[in-house]
Write an enzyme that holds these catalytic residues in place. Sequence first.
Site, mmCIF file in Angstrom:
data_model
loop_
_atom_site.group_PDB
_atom_site.id
_atom_site.type_symbol
_atom_site.label_atom_id
_atom_site.label_comp_id
_atom_site.label_asym_id
_atom_site.label_seq_id
_atom_site.Cartn_x
_atom_site.Cartn_y
_atom_site.Cartn_z
ATOM 1 N N MET A 1 0.848 -1.195 0.000
ATOM 2 C CA MET A 1 0.000 0.000 0.000
ATOM 3 C C MET A 1 0.876 1.234 0.000
ATOM 4 S SD MET A 1 -2.960 1.429 0.032
ATOM 5 C CE MET A 1 -3.227 3.203 0.118
ATOM 6 N N GLU A 2 0.506 2.168 -0.879
ATOM 7 C CA GLU A 2 1.372 3.303 -1.198
ATOM 8 C C GLU A 2 1.230 4.478 -0.234
ATOM 9 O OE1 GLU A 2 -1.272 2.161 -2.989
ATOM 10 O OE2 GLU A 2 -2.434 3.796 -3.867
ATOM 11 N N ASN A 3 1.154 4.259 1.073
ATOM 12 C CA ASN A 3 1.053 5.388 1.993
ATOM 13 C C ASN A 3 2.246 6.324 1.769
ATOM 14 O OD1 ASN A 3 -1.076 3.872 3.438
ATOM 15 N ND2 ASN A 3 0.666 2.594 4.027
ATOM 16 N N HIS B 1 3.398 5.461 -7.256
ATOM 17 C CA HIS B 1 2.234 6.085 -6.614
ATOM 18 C C HIS B 1 2.615 7.326 -5.804
ATOM 19 C CE1 HIS B 1 -1.075 3.438 -7.474
ATOM 20 N NE2 HIS B 1 -0.595 2.385 -6.845
ATOM 21 N N HIS C 1 6.204 -0.125 -8.107
ATOM 22 C CA HIS C 1 4.772 0.206 -8.234
ATOM 23 C C HIS C 1 4.381 1.210 -7.143
ATOM 24 C CE1 HIS C 1 0.440 -1.074 -8.971
ATOM 25 N NE2 HIS C 1 0.352 -0.474 -7.798
ATOM 26 N N GLU C 2 4.711 0.873 -5.903
ATOM 27 C CA GLU C 2 4.328 1.769 -4.800
ATOM 28 C C GLU C 2 5.056 3.100 -4.923
ATOM 29 O OE1 GLU C 2 1.800 0.636 -3.395
ATOM 30 O OE2 GLU C 2 2.104 -1.389 -4.175
HETATM 31 ZN ZN ZN Z 1 -1.164 0.372 -6.650
#
Ligand code: ZN
Length: 827
Positions: A258-260, A294, A290-291
């Site tokens: 998850m890209e927090n 983001h 990927h993250e």
């Molecule tokens: Zn994503």
Amino acid sequence: MAILLQTEAVERARLIAGISYTVDLDLTLGDTEFGSRTVVRFSCSEPGASTFIDLKAVSVESITLNGNDIHPSAISDGRLTLSQLQQANELSVTARMAYTRDGQGLHRAVDPADEKAYVYGMSFLDAAPQIFPCFDQPDLKAGYDLTVTAPQDWVVAGNSAAKQTSPGRWEFETSKPLATYFFTICAGPYETVRDEHRGIPLALHARASLGQDLRRHAPQMLDVTKQGLDYFEDLFGIDYPWGEYHQFFVPEFNAGAMENPGCVTFRDQYIFRGSVGRAEIMQRSNTILHEMAHMWFGDLVSMKWWDDLWLNESFAEYMAHRACSAATEFDDAWVDFGISRKNWGYAADRAPSTHPIAGNAADDTDSALTNFDGISYAKGCSALRQLALYVGDDAFVGGVRDYLRDHSYGNATLADFLDAISAHTDVDLDAWSKGWLETAGTDEIAVVVDGDPIGVVEAVRTTPEAHPADRPHMLDIAGFCGGKEVWRTPVFTLGATSGEQTPLTGLERPKLLVPNASDLTWTIPVFDDNTLAAMPDELPKVEDPQVRQVVWAGLLNGMALSTVDPQTVLAVFEASFPTEENESLRHWTARLVRRRLGYFLPDAERQEATERIAVAATVALDAADAERAVTPGRLLAATSSDEGMLRRWVAAEDLPDALAGDLDVRWTALTRLAQLGHADDAAIDAFAAQDRTMAGEQNALRAKAVRPTPEAKEWAWTQLESNASLSNYEALAIAETIFVAPSSELVRPHVERYFRVLPKLADRLGEFASQKIAAAAFPVGVTEQATSDAAQEALRSGRMTANVRRAIVDGTAELDEALASLQRFGR
Ligand SMILES: [Zn+2]
């Protein structure tokens, strides 16, 4: 609990602005609850008006709005109404919140290896109100002033830099504007590896019991992190915006990551504890990138509402593969994409639940999550790849840069994105968007040749009947003889007719004709009969791994669509697996064939197919050097019927060197023994005693649920149904093997139970986990019309959440594909 409607979000955003949160969390109150004191300041454009704030607390001590007390009983259905708003408002809430075990909100897990507790925040998609009261929608961004009290030996990190001001007391810098769904803190006695890159502080964290593996893997992960930061800063023309960059590998995480902003969370299986193949390292590198993508697209510029969630994911998926192949050692990242991600997306696009990439109304937050699938990730990525080819890479990148710059720290829509690209090209993006983004379904592309030697080569596109669309495809087609590429030609097909193609003359007719040979577009490649017949012989000789991947895409889609005999797929696998040099192709074809092929064969032929897969694995293992032995070794452990060998592997004897000391492959061998009826409770418990870890506990559940006895299956169902203390991961482990059986007879009686029990799990384990569990347990192996009928009946009459429904719809789609294949090929 109330689900936020888009109409409510629009109205709330019209009324309020200028939000800031001061949040003080106390993690020292025990194992089940934490303290949450929040002050929210915001302005209202219509003094006197009312709105609501989202809050999901266990108990609320006090609420004050603009100096006036509000009784906690005013909270209803997870919402607190705020009336008589002034131009400037201040809301204070003191509450106790619950730790969760379903991976949403503030998840708390205890590591059985050392009894240490770990906490992480997962606010996506609408879980932030389980941590603090907030206006929980993506376009109400705010700055945060966060303080956390935690046990003194804990590490605490979040979306901005933190420092410990007194033992156990952590103060964070005021954050930049964040959407609520990005809020996180990670806290616990995590092990940390620190580094820095051009002034950006970097940190990797994992549970203490994984410390040794974290340190072993850290150099590779830090390399990729630095390569990614350089690549994206250069490509986007904007420096990394979030200060520090923490990457936490956390327990029992539902998604991949998850890209927090500033504090990414990953599933901690990525800290591989045993042997690991190149494909898995590539997959982890890809997830890191990927993250990271983001951080700009999604975090710096966020979607206005959940209907554009696909654009976040398609973009990150595209950028991760682009960065992976351009900036890291994994220059074959697009091969991996083709065999792993695209197959996921093709399956979603074949199912009745398919939907256009974009423009899917997300009327509320729950329906938003159902579109979070292989279409949003893999098909959307392929569409963006086509867009970059269609308008030219300079125009594409120029548009992306403008979009990110113009909407920094704000929100934007698909229209804003396309406008930004349009400013750099004369191409009509409206028509492109209609064909690619606003229609569902996958075109098939076949190659027609005329004459021998060849007079004309032509690509022919067929659009699915149910989803007609005019999609321009940029692709190439190629011919192979004895593995040698004899010709390759670019093709640009427009609509239903073939476009500009170069007629080829004087060439010998190839043995393999491959449409979309470089896998540039989203299509099902269709093979002619000669190509199919030659495939087992020819495919292993083809040198270009991308072409081999495209052939696999055609075979697997063909098997699903009943145009390719599953026995052909098995024959190609047997012929190609032992000599396959590309690790992604080995890893993913092994996985896909082992998991899916059996459903397309009748009960009576499944055992033989498993044996043939085991033989291919043995041949591959014998030929492999240490580095390449991991995949065939694992495949053999999962498919062998050799009880003696399996027992020796469980005892860590005779293991291939590459797998020496690998607990997970020994678990796989033990699970296979259990599946064959050669391991009882005592054997499984004895092995689990040697592996007192979270992975060990989950593996034991998986092995117990796979045993081929009515008692074992009954035990597994009782666990799923009644054991309220199961975590999301423990329930998933049981779900994965609960329907695995030597014959349908054993598990057929439980089909009815599946449709009765699984929908109820959402109450206990949340939307995310229950969808995964429902998907994993779906009884596709009881490949009978009655199973399909039971599914349809459950969908018609059963009460279930949108996401469990989606899992059942997709499971039924796969089951129906297998039933059609069984009928078509006369089995
Ligand atoms: Zn994503």
